[in-house]
Design an enzyme around this catalytic site. Sequence first.
Site, PDB file in Angstrom:
ATOM      1  N   ALA A  22      35.742  17.590  16.548  1.00  0.00           N
ATOM      2  CA  ALA A  22      36.061  17.046  17.877  1.00  0.00           C
ATOM      3  C   ALA A  22      37.251  16.087  17.843  1.00  0.00           C
ATOM      4  CB  ALA A  22      34.837  16.344  18.452  1.00  0.00           C
ATOM      5  N   ARG A  46      35.958  14.072  10.507  1.00  0.00           N
ATOM      6  CA  ARG A  46      36.090  13.167   9.364  1.00  0.00           C
ATOM      7  C   ARG A  46      36.905  11.924   9.713  1.00  0.00           C
ATOM      8  NH1 ARG A  46      38.665  17.635   5.603  1.00  0.00           N
ATOM      9  NH2 ARG A  46      39.670  17.818   7.647  1.00  0.00           N
ATOM     10  N   TYR A 163      41.680  33.200   4.521  1.00  0.00           N
ATOM     11  CA  TYR A 163      41.361  32.663   5.857  1.00  0.00           C
ATOM     12  C   TYR A 163      40.704  33.769   6.694  1.00  0.00           C
ATOM     13  CZ  TYR A 163      41.718  30.726  10.547  1.00  0.00           C
ATOM     14  OH  TYR A 163      41.414  30.296  11.822  1.00  0.00           O
ATOM     15  N   LEU A 195      46.739  32.851  18.968  1.00  0.00           N
ATOM     16  CA  LEU A 195      47.553  31.686  18.598  1.00  0.00           C
ATOM     17  C   LEU A 195      47.366  30.519  19.571  1.00  0.00           C
ATOM     18  CD1 LEU A 195      50.532  33.947  17.731  1.00  0.00           C
ATOM     19  CD2 LEU A 195      49.645  32.256  16.111  1.00  0.00           C
TER      20      LEU A 195
END
Length: 264
Positions: A22, A46, A163, A195
Amino acid sequence: MNNDQGMKEEGQNERVAFITGATSGIGRATARIFAAKGMRLVLCGRRQERLENLELELSAFTEVHTLQFDVSNREAVFKAVESLPDRFSDVDILVNNAGNAHGQDPVQSGNMDDWDAMMDINVKGLLYVSRAIIPGMVKRQKGHIINIGSIAAKEVYPNGNVYCASKHAVDAINKGMRIDLNSSGIRVGAIHPGLVETEFSKVRFKGDAERADTVYEGYKALQAEDIADIIGFVVTRPYHVNIADLLVFPTAQATSTLVNKTEL
Ligand code: NDP
Ligand code: 8X3
């Protein structure tokens, strides 16, 4: 955002939404949309300072609780979820959004720390958070899980190898969750953006802002708010409606590798 955007649809404002990632991009834009709907928010990431700033901003509209942890740290995930105060502990909506690409190299010379980061965060992190939250939903026989996949969950493109593998895993987990939670009446769906102009490419290219900018040059990329708007729509459908799998491109994009960059 002002209070007129509050749109407190009946029942929606009573829900608790838990959003990972967030502090930036899609997750932060989703927090703002949910706040406008008056949902109680658990905001995770984080970067503590960003969490504090967002809490300050959104507390004008709703109740906010922040949790600072790394989704790839299994113990930290469970400790954080277990620490939720009563007002926030019955999570109705889980947005599994935290994640990033790290590097963009051919598999034969790929950076294995990047591989670990992508599998640990995008796949295992999503699983840990889900494992911590879902049992409560099952107990209450209701809930809504939104997994943020990607076009990389549907296609593989040059140098996207790991990925794309991590996002293909998210696609499979999304389907598996929907099957396993079918008898519990829990909605599960994925949104797969193409994108989107966020900090995503800056992270992928390890802080190289110039290189990151080239990804979004020459066309109008999706903005975080475009995806957040769709998430807001998804969570406000009547409960019998589950948007299970949604691919969203900017108009200029046709596939992972075909983007009409006419503005260059
Ligand atoms: P951003 O880089 O802007 O945001 C990523 C968010 O994920 C940040 O809030 C970051 O918070 C959080 N995050 C990353 N790693 C961790 C971790 N280990 N623990 C906890 N939180 C973490 O990118 P986007 O908003 O674009 O990305 C959001 C999601 O959308 C990702 O899953 C991405 O793969 C997906 N996506 C993005 C697309 C794009 O083109 N931008 C397209 C398709 C999908 P913090 O650093 O504070 O921990
Ligand atoms: C992010 C979009 O095309 O960089 O998932 O994989 S892409």
